[in-house]
Structures are given as C-alpha cells and as structure tokens.
Design an enzyme around this catalytic site. Structure first.
Site, PDB file in Angstrom:
ATOM      1  N   ARG A 192       6.501  -2.573   8.109  1.00  0.00           N
ATOM      2  CA  ARG A 192       5.553  -2.774   9.072  1.00  0.00           C
ATOM      3  C   ARG A 192       5.606  -2.382  10.351  1.00  0.00           C
ATOM      4  O   ARG A 192       5.214  -1.600  11.133  1.00  0.00           O
ATOM      5  CB  ARG A 192       4.779  -4.013   9.089  1.00  0.00           C
ATOM      6  CG  ARG A 192       4.216  -4.581   7.688  1.00  0.00           C
ATOM      7  CD  ARG A 192       3.610  -5.659   7.778  1.00  0.00           C
ATOM      8  NE  ARG A 192       2.298  -5.737   8.589  1.00  0.00           N
ATOM      9  CZ  ARG A 192       1.755  -6.967   8.892  1.00  0.00           C
ATOM     10  NH1 ARG A 192       2.027  -8.295   8.587  1.00  0.00           N
ATOM     11  NH2 ARG A 192       0.490  -6.790   9.784  1.00  0.00           N
ATOM     12  N   CYS A 246       4.084 -11.035  16.271  1.00  0.00           N
ATOM     13  CA  CYS A 246       4.315 -10.501  14.705  1.00  0.00           C
ATOM     14  C   CYS A 246       2.873  -9.856  14.664  1.00  0.00           C
ATOM     15  O   CYS A 246       2.308  -9.116  15.491  1.00  0.00           O
ATOM     16  CB  CYS A 246       4.329 -11.772  13.791  1.00  0.00           C
ATOM     17  SG  CYS A 246       3.165 -12.975  14.250  1.00  0.00           S
TER      18      CYS A 246
END
Length: 282
Positions: A192, A246
């Site tokens: 990611r 995040c």
C-alpha cells in the site's frame, strides 16, 4: 491506587504491555478496568457480536466507529478523532477515574484497535494504560476465564486533559515533513505504501517523503509484541519529531506504541492520515 501502581510497574517489564498471566493475577483488582476493542473494518458489527458471545471476565466494550471515532466528513479521514467530552463520559460510565484507574485494553487484531484506545488515553492525559500482549486469543490459549455477562456500569470520573501537541493535521504535515529533524512514517503494509495495492482509499500511494514502517512488524503472527522494539527505530531515534500516519489514523497507533516501547517520546499522530491527505487530491 498506590498499591496498584507499584504492582504494575514492579511486575511488568514494560508498563505499556501486560501479559495474560499478569492480567489474570490482577483480574479482580478494584482499580483495574478491562476494555475489549475487537472490531472488523469489513463487518463493523462483528466486534460487538464477538464481545457479547465471549469476552474476558469483567471487560467492557468500546466500538471503533461509535466510541473511538467521530462521524466521517468530506475531509478528516475515515476515522476522525472522537468527541472527547463524549468519550470521557463513556470512560466514566465504565468506571475509569482519570489519573488513577489502570486500563488494560485488548483486541484480536495484533493491537490494531487496542492501540487506538491506548493512544487516545494518552492524548486525554491518562497515564495508567496498557495493551494485552497476545490479545483475546492469547488469553484463551491460557484457558483463563471468559464470560458472556455484560458488566454493570460503575461510577468513574474521567476528566480529559488533552495533549494537543501529540496530533498534527494536514497543514502541519505539509509544513514539517521535509525538515531535517522530522521523520514522516507511513505505517501501512509495504504494497500500500508503494501504491501497488489500495483496497480502501480512492488514490494509491504515500505522502512524498514518508518512510515505511509497517505496523504489522510490531507483533508476531500470534499478536505478541516482538522484543527489542528499539531495533526497529534506530534510524529515527535522534529525530526531534516522528509523525506517524496510516490509512485512517488507527493502526498508526501501533507504531506509536512501538515508539514508546523503544523509549522514543517524539511520536505524533497525523490523525486524518492517508484517507484525509488523498481526499484533497481526488
């Protein structure tokens, strides 16, 4: 509370993480409150259902979406920080007295949700808190008591003292991320971070200049904290500020816990995280 404080600090090698054995020993201490934070991003009702079916004896339940976050807006990310007066009221209702009660938090997701409450308590000025090493699965593996009884509300008094310096917003990230004394940390999985996969947000990638320290590296596959967390952070230990993000400001808290375990006190949360950042790019 004096005896409780001295017990946890003398019998726990790190006051931010406690073992199932420790918790079992102190399970019925009057100054201890246990909080179940199990949750599933794919099924938001699953955590409560799991709690209702079986939980650590005496544990109360707090929900990531309903208790530990605010409603989603156009900007601000997928899990904005909660209304702290409302959360303080909830903490009071489950018996927590700010500055006194020891709070032990668990989940079954390698601390991914437990660390959110652990960090929120820090932000609200509450020192006495820890996550349960190994989570609910580790507790059950020891055959310690579980229950489906919902504990009664207790009379607590939680007065938040917000540590606002522990949070940064998008504008602060933009202004500070390239300074030599600041390290910007992306806590998501490597694919990611690299933009190879993005299962949730509309845009893949990472904030320019961020380095990748995946949150899943803090624990092993069974959810136990890996020893010597300071080894992870050797490259950032001298930074004046470590900003962690995040996807939505939740699992970044596992890295903030890791920084604490490493003795690094400069960690801050970009609460909106990538979901906030990319909302301005779409």
């Amino acid at each position: 509370m004096k005896n409780m404080r001295s017990t946890i600090f003398s019998n726990s090698s790190n006051r931010h993480v406690v073992s199932a054995e420790w918790l079992h020993t102190h399970l019925h201490d009057q100054q201890l409150i246990i909080v179940d934070c199990r949750f599933s991003l794919n099924d938001p009702e699953l955590g409560l259902k799991q709690y209702q079916a079986s939980h650590i004896e005496g544990a109360h339940y707090l929900d990531l979406n309903l208790d530990l976050s605010s409603p989603v807006q156009k900007h601000g990310g997928r899990h904005p920080l909660p209304d702290f007066d409302r959360l303080a009221s909830k903490l009071s209702q489950i018996g927590i007295v700010s500055g006194e009660t020891m709070v032990v938090i668990y989940d079954d997701s390698r601390l991914g949700f437990a660390a959110r409450l652990w960090w929120l308590l820090q932000y609200m000025g509450h020192e006495y808190r820890a996550v349960l090493d190994g989570g609910f699965a580790g507790w059950k593996a020891q055959k310690y008591p579980v229950s489906n009884e919902i504990p009664e509300a207790k009379a607590g008094k939680f007065i938040p003292k917000l540590q606002t310096e522990l949070v940064v917003d998008r504008e602060m990230v933009k202004a500070r991320k390239d300074l030599p004394e600041v390290v910007l940390v992306d806590a998501r999985e490597g694919d990611r971070y690299r933009g190879e996969r993005e299962p949730i947000d509309p845009i893949a990638g990472h904030i320019e200049g961020a380095v990748n320290y995946p949150w899943l590296e803090v624990t092993n596959d069974q959810g136990f904290v890996i020893a010597n967390q300071s080894d992870r952070w050797q490259q950032v230990q001298n930074a004046q500020e470590v900003i962690v993000y995040c996807g939505s400001g939740v699992t970044a808290c596992v890295n903030l816990l890791s920084l604490k375990l490493a003795g690094i006190e400069t960690g801050k949360l970009y609460a909106g995280s990538w979901s906030d950042w990319c909302s301005y790019l779409a």
